[in-house]
Design a protein around this motif. Structure first.
Motif, PDB file in Angstrom:
ATOM      1  N   PHE A  65       3.499 -41.485 -68.565  1.00 48.42           N
ATOM      2  CA  PHE A  65       2.175 -41.912 -68.106  1.00 48.42           C
ATOM      3  C   PHE A  65       1.267 -40.747 -67.686  1.00 48.42           C
ATOM      4  N   GLU A  66       1.813 -39.590 -67.453  1.00 49.71           N
ATOM      5  CA  GLU A  66       1.027 -38.484 -66.926  1.00 49.71           C
ATOM      6  C   GLU A  66       0.411 -37.640 -68.046  1.00 49.71           C
ATOM      7  N   TRP A  67      -0.870 -37.383 -67.904  1.00 46.17           N
ATOM      8  CA  TRP A  67      -1.604 -36.498 -68.804  1.00 46.17           C
ATOM      9  C   TRP A  67      -2.198 -35.379 -67.963  1.00 46.17           C
ATOM     10  N   HIS A  68      -1.969 -34.138 -68.388  1.00 47.67           N
ATOM     11  CA  HIS A  68      -2.434 -32.992 -67.622  1.00 47.67           C
ATOM     12  C   HIS A  68      -3.336 -32.114 -68.490  1.00 47.67           C
ATOM     13  N   PRO A  69      -4.455 -31.631 -67.910  1.00 47.92           N
ATOM     14  CA  PRO A  69      -5.401 -30.819 -68.686  1.00 47.92           C
ATOM     15  C   PRO A  69      -4.993 -29.348 -68.713  1.00 47.92           C
ATOM     16  N   PHE A  70      -5.150 -28.723 -69.895  1.00 50.29           N
ATOM     17  CA  PHE A  70      -4.879 -27.295 -70.054  1.00 50.29           C
ATOM     18  C   PHE A  70      -5.903 -26.705 -71.018  1.00 50.29           C
ATOM     19  N   SER A  71      -6.369 -25.511 -70.686  1.00 52.96           N
ATOM     20  CA  SER A  71      -7.319 -24.818 -71.562  1.00 52.96           C
ATOM     21  C   SER A  71      -6.644 -24.457 -72.875  1.00 52.96           C
ATOM     22  N   ILE A  72      -7.394 -24.569 -73.946  1.00 53.09           N
ATOM     23  CA  ILE A  72      -6.883 -24.195 -75.271  1.00 53.09           C
ATOM     24  C   ILE A  72      -7.018 -22.682 -75.413  1.00 53.09           C
ATOM     25  N   THR A  73      -5.908 -21.996 -75.677  1.00 52.94           N
ATOM     26  CA  THR A  73      -5.945 -20.537 -75.773  1.00 52.94           C
ATOM     27  C   THR A  73      -6.088 -20.039 -77.200  1.00 52.94           C
ATOM     28  N   SER A  74      -5.910 -20.901 -78.173  1.00 55.97           N
ATOM     29  CA  SER A  74      -6.150 -20.492 -79.557  1.00 55.97           C
ATOM     30  C   SER A  74      -7.640 -20.537 -79.853  1.00 55.97           C
ATOM     31  N   ALA A  75      -8.043 -19.808 -80.883  1.00 54.84           N
ATOM     32  CA  ALA A  75      -9.442 -19.786 -81.298  1.00 54.84           C
ATOM     33  C   ALA A  75      -9.706 -20.899 -82.302  1.00 54.84           C
ATOM     34  N   PRO A  76     -10.955 -21.378 -82.408  1.00 54.17           N
ATOM     35  CA  PRO A  76     -11.251 -22.457 -83.362  1.00 54.17           C
ATOM     36  C   PRO A  76     -10.866 -22.118 -84.790  1.00 54.17           C
ATOM     37  N   GLY A  77     -10.868 -20.843 -85.133  1.00 54.60           N
ATOM     38  CA  GLY A  77     -10.526 -20.448 -86.499  1.00 54.60           C
ATOM     39  C   GLY A  77      -9.049 -20.376 -86.771  1.00 54.60           C
ATOM     40  N   ASP A  78      -8.210 -20.494 -85.748  1.00 57.33           N
ATOM     41  CA  ASP A  78      -6.762 -20.445 -85.949  1.00 57.33           C
ATOM     42  C   ASP A  78      -6.269 -21.740 -86.585  1.00 57.33           C
ATOM     43  N   ASP A  79      -5.162 -21.639 -87.292  1.00 55.19           N
ATOM     44  CA  ASP A  79      -4.590 -22.823 -87.942  1.00 55.19           C
ATOM     45  C   ASP A  79      -3.564 -23.522 -87.063  1.00 55.19           C
ATOM     46  N   TYR A  80      -3.585 -23.241 -85.770  1.00 52.92           N
ATOM     47  CA  TYR A  80      -2.666 -23.875 -84.830  1.00 52.92           C
ATOM     48  C   TYR A  80      -3.380 -24.073 -83.505  1.00 52.92           C
ATOM     49  N   LEU A  81      -2.777 -24.850 -82.636  1.00 51.13           N
ATOM     50  CA  LEU A  81      -3.254 -25.025 -81.270  1.00 51.13           C
ATOM     51  C   LEU A  81      -2.240 -24.399 -80.318  1.00 51.13           C
ATOM     52  N   SER A  82      -2.735 -23.800 -79.251  1.00 49.87           N
ATOM     53  CA  SER A  82      -1.811 -23.218 -78.285  1.00 49.87           C
ATOM     54  C   SER A  82      -2.326 -23.448 -76.874  1.00 49.87           C
ATOM     55  N   VAL A  83      -1.389 -23.638 -75.968  1.00 47.52           N
ATOM     56  CA  VAL A  83      -1.692 -23.724 -74.544  1.00 47.52           C
ATOM     57  C   VAL A  83      -0.664 -22.882 -73.800  1.00 47.52           C
ATOM     58  N   HIS A  84      -1.093 -22.321 -72.682  1.00 46.38           N
ATOM     59  CA  HIS A  84      -0.200 -21.564 -71.809  1.00 46.38           C
ATOM     60  C   HIS A  84      -0.151 -22.299 -70.473  1.00 46.38           C
ATOM     61  N   ILE A  85       1.041 -22.710 -70.087  1.00 48.41           N
ATOM     62  CA  ILE A  85       1.220 -23.580 -68.924  1.00 48.41           C
ATOM     63  C   ILE A  85       2.055 -22.840 -67.882  1.00 48.41           C
ATOM     64  N   ARG A  86       1.494 -22.668 -66.703  1.00 50.49           N
ATOM     65  CA  ARG A  86       2.232 -22.007 -65.632  1.00 50.49           C
ATOM     66  C   ARG A  86       2.912 -23.052 -64.747  1.00 50.49           C
TER      67      ARG A  86
END
Length: 906
Positions: free
Chosen positions: A625-646
């Protein structure tokens, strides 16, 4: 006296980021004479028979003082050949036990040092009048920002407190605490050893007189004295030479004092690097002159001539102006406030005006009704507050309709007038309005209306007969009614949700018992906020069973709530639908120092986002049930999505554990996660991850500014990293398009002479205005730089036009100029000049020590970009927000450079 330079104690750096970097240079300058910190030698030695030195001593009581030292057969006495033992006069108390024989041994030891120095050819004298050397002379401080005389009183007070139970003797173990180096115990211990060794003292405790002597030496403002003290720390056998083993030991000590574990592990390698640089002739040791040469080599001053004058003028303009006329001060501050906050002002003014209008409307309406005769102003207050409650309960949902806000931000120009960045702040403000309305409404009914109804005369009750029936005789008649029960339950649920949403409970800042601690934190906030489903249901029922209204069209609660509730419900439905359809596959998992988990995942088809935006992440293996927000660290031109979670809370900690267990063990068979990438590729063992987004954020508007000032604290660098990568990608794409156009292989048009940029290239050029970006990343731990090491190196390699200026700050390292970080600065200069790699960050970007001087950062930006508008984007701890925002306002008001401050909110 304070131990400054560390993150916990250092409040303001004194040197600018660019001016504090010490670069290494050639170390080939020779000088005719060898000048130590405490003695000078003749320029040459011509006599082969000159194998010993003569000393003149004076004995007085139990002390021996060295008066002069000179080579044998030298008829001319050198006045600068006085020994460092000069002034060792009689001491009181326990000093009597320091006998004349120990003094003679000390003088003999100094003679040995003197004669050993002549075995190595002299170095050329470094010109200390140069600007870089003059700046370096201010460094190598053992006692930061404290003069010896001014700080002694505090040291003496601490000595008296510590030695109250030790008969006036200060043990070596508490020397660090006494002189203000409490966090540098090992370093202070070595300093104690060197000072005692210098005086031929073999003891583990000292008295106050000896402490005063120690203090006068370490607080001496003379660079020569500080250099000699540092040299003595390294030279543990006191032979006047520093071997590679001694260099290795002091590197380990300095790295430990500055919490640089990576340098500590590579002490052998770095010791060899220093010996290679300072001992090119392979003597096997280095002298004090080599250290002096290395310390005094530095970068030239960056601000010269006209720039220096402009900097001085700007400093004068930034001085606070005192206006004795209070009316003028009020007028100026009001004008500045309106200019800086006009978007917030008109929104708040409109909201307050609407609330006041609704309250007045209901108040006047019930002032004219029969209920006023019985209940008076109380019923007017209750109904007025209830009307504002209806609207506020509708409005409070709008700031959290993130899809709608993102669409309005991206597709319309409402952002010019509407402060979308403050959506969560407005949500909190409305919550306060709800709390006030509930208080007025509930108190008016419970404490005023109900008692008056019970005490009403028969004549007055006839007016209320049609609404309440027969007159009740018990107060609980009103409380136990549908209206009373629904109202009280709503108040209780709201109180729970409001309380757990406060920072003290949401971030678990309160010291509570363990069983109560489980009821706080983000999970408690998240689940308690979902009580709103029950609250809104009860609110509709409460509004339906009204005491004084029977006509359905006058029961307006549902009218207020219908549109906002449907909009929010559709948002939640879209989130559930989108996250299930746009499934992602985990491609790479990495765990970095500092408990940071990096997830690289596949990019769903049609997932378009801008740098600076964020998305929600859900992992059913942790909580469905939990959704947590994280900034997207990949660039729009990258072919992947990445997040860094502390890892900062329960959910992030469990997420890290789940992925740690799912990762395959390394090939060597060892278990657990290594320091960097643990696994790359698809794995059936990875837990399922859902994403929802992207959502708009303040940082996404960076393209509107030609000049950017990006500031990230710790993990707050994540949105800035995406921006930096996007800037590099855009610059590279524009360069490629322009080159193709020049070569005739790109663009549109039939002729090479009439070709123009393609529509996509033209659109990119128009939307991308950034021409200069400054990125300041401040982190406490050295290992944090591993998070984005690849990005840093990529920027350094691809940014040929120097559009992006990177500044990494490691606050665990003492400020530059502090003796505890002196050797780290030397290593940094040598390594960066030789290998192009910074020893602190492990990247090609050179790191700074301690905290930035943010006023200086703004000042240099204003000097470099006059008549410009600078976008300041910050993500990190709230503590720095106030300072950065205030500096942006000050410089905007008093210079012709305007700074627009933006703070990330989730």
């Amino acid at each position: 006296m304070k131990d400054t330079g560390r993150e916990d104690h250092h409040s303001d750096a004194e040197l600018s980021g660019s001016e504090r970097i010490s670069y290494s240079g050639p170390f080939v300058n020779k000088r005719p004479g060898k000048k130590g910190a405490r003695f000078n030698l003749p320029e040459t030695t011509t006599s082969k028979d000159e194998k010993y030195a003569e000393t003149a001593t004076g004995a007085r009581n139990d002390s021996v003082a060295g008066q002069s030292v000179k080579p044998a057969h030298d008829d001319q006495k050198e006045p600068e050949m006085t020994l460092l033992a000069k002034g060792l006069d009689k001491r009181s108390g326990s000093n009597v036990v320091r006998t004349a024989s120990s003094r003679i041994r000390q003088v003999s030891h100094e003679i040995k040092r003197l004669t050993s120095l002549s075995k190595r050819p002299p170095l050329g004298r470094l010109d200390r009048s140069k600007s870089a050397a003059a700046c370096a002379l201010k460094g190598l401080k053992f006692i930061s920002k404290t003069a010896g005389g001014a700080g002694w009183a505090a040291v003496e007070a601490r000595f008296d407190e510590i030695t109250a139970s030790t008969e006036g003797l200060l043990p070596r173990a508490r020397f660090c605490e006494c002189i203000g180096m409490k966090e540098s115990n090992e370093f202070a211990g070595e300093l104690f050893n060197s000072l005692a060794r210098r005086r031929n003292m073999q003891c583990d405790s000292i008295n106050k007189a000896e402490l005063r002597e120690f203090w006068e030496q370490i607080s001496d403002q003379s660079f020569d004295s500080r250099l000699q003290t540092f040299f003595d720390m390294v030279d543990k056998d006191a032979d006047g030479r520093i071997t590679e083993q001694e260099v290795r030991e002091i590197i380990t000590l300095s790295a430990s004092a500055n919490k640089l574990s990576n340098i500590q592990k590579q002490a052998v390698e770095y010791a060899a690097l220093i010996m290679e640089e300072l001992d090119p002739e392979k003597h096997g040791y280095i002298m004090i002159e080599n250290l002096e040469t290395l310390l005094l080599q530095g970068p030239s001053q960056l601000v010269r001539g006209e720039s220096r004058n402009l900097s001085h003028m700007l400093s004068q303009r930034l001085k606070p102006t005192l206006d004795r006329n209070p009316l003028n001060r009020w007028s100026r501050s009001t004008r500045y406030f309106l200019l800086d906050n006009w978007q917030r002002v008109w929104v708040m003014a409109l909201w307050i005006a609407v609330m006041a209008g609704l309250f007045a409307y209901k108040y006047v309406q019930y002032r004219r009704r029969a209920a006023y005769v019985v209940m008076g102003h109380c019923v007017c207050m209750a109904k007025g507050a209830a009307e504002t409650l209806k609207l506020n309960m509708a409005l409070i949902l709008l700031p959290v309709c993130r899809n709608t806000l993102t669409w309005l931000r991206n597709k319309t120009r409402l952002g010019v007038a509407v402060p979308f960045d403050d959506n969560l702040n407005f949500h909190k403000v409305i919550a306060v309005g709800v709390a006030v309305g509930v208080g007025i409404h509930g108190i008016s009914h419970l404490a005023c209306d109900f008692p008056r109804l019970l005490r009403a005369s028969e004549q007055k009750w006839e007016l209320m007969q049609q609404f309440f029936g027969d007159q009740p005789t018990s107060y609980w008649h009103f409380v136990e009614s549908k209206e009373g029960v629904t109202g009280i339950v709503m108040v209780v649920l709201m109180a729970i949700a409001f309380t757990l949403a406060t920072p003290w409970f949401r971030r678990s800042k309160l010291n509570l018992p363990t069983w109560l601690k489980k009821l706080t934190g983000f999970n408690a906030f998240w689940y308690s906020h979902h009580l709103f489903v029950v609250v809104y249901t009860l609110l509709v029922l409460h509004g339906y069973y009204l005491y004084l209204t029977h006509e359905w069209y006058k029961k307006t609660t549902w009218m207020y709530l219908t549109v906002p509730v449907l909009l929010y419900a559709s948002e939640r439905f879209i989130r559930a639908l989108r996250s299930s359809i746009k499934a992602v596959t985990i491609q790479k998992v990495a765990i970095y120092p500092g408990n940071v988990l990096a997830l690289h995942m596949s990019k769903p088809q049609g997932f378009r986002y801008k740098s600076g935006q964020y998305m929600f992440v859900n992992c059913a293996a942790v909580s469905p049930f939990e959704w947590h927000p994280f900034s997207i660290t990949s660039a729009p031109g990258d072919d992947y999505l990445s997040v860094h979670i502390r890892t900062l809370g329960d959910w992030t900690g469990q997420l890290r554990t789940v992925f740690s267990e799912a990762c395959q063990p390394p090939p060597n068979g060892s278990s657990g996660l290594p320091r960097d990438d643990c696994f790359q590729g698809q794995s059936p063992h990875f837990p399922r991850v859902l994403i929802d987004g992207p959502y708009g954020a303040p940082a996404q508007d960076y393209k509107k500014y030609e000049v950017l000032l990006l500031v990230g604290l710790g993990i707050g660098a994540t949105p800035m990293i995406s921006i930096v990568k996007d800037i590099v990608s855009n610059i590279r794409a524009m360069e490629e398009e322009e080159n193709a156009l020049e070569n005739g292989t790109g663009g549109v048009g039939n002729s090479p002479f009439t070709k123009t940029l393609s529509p996509s290239a033209q659109k990119r050029k128009e939307s991308f205005k950034t021409r200069r970006a400054y990125f300041y990343w401040v982190t406490r731990e050295q290992g944090s730089f591993d998070w984005f090491k690849g990005v840093m190196n990529e920027v350094a390699e691809l940014d040929h036009n120097h559009v992006i200026e990177l500044h990494n700050y490691c606050t665990s390292v003492y400020e530059e100029g502090d003796a505890r970080s002196a050797l780290i600065a030397m290593l940094q200069s040598i390594s960066h000049a030789k290998n192009g790699v910074d020893i602190v960050s492990g990247t090609r970007v050179k790191s700074h020590f301690a905290k930035p001087d943010w006023r200086d950062v703004y000042k240099r930006t204003a000097l470099n970009h006059p008549d410009s508008r600078v976008g300041v984007f910050y993500c990190g701890a709230p503590a720095l927000t106030k300072e950065l925002r205030q500096l942006a306002l000050d410089f905007s008001h008093k210079t012709n450079t305007k700074f627009d401050f933006h703070k990330e909110n989730f």
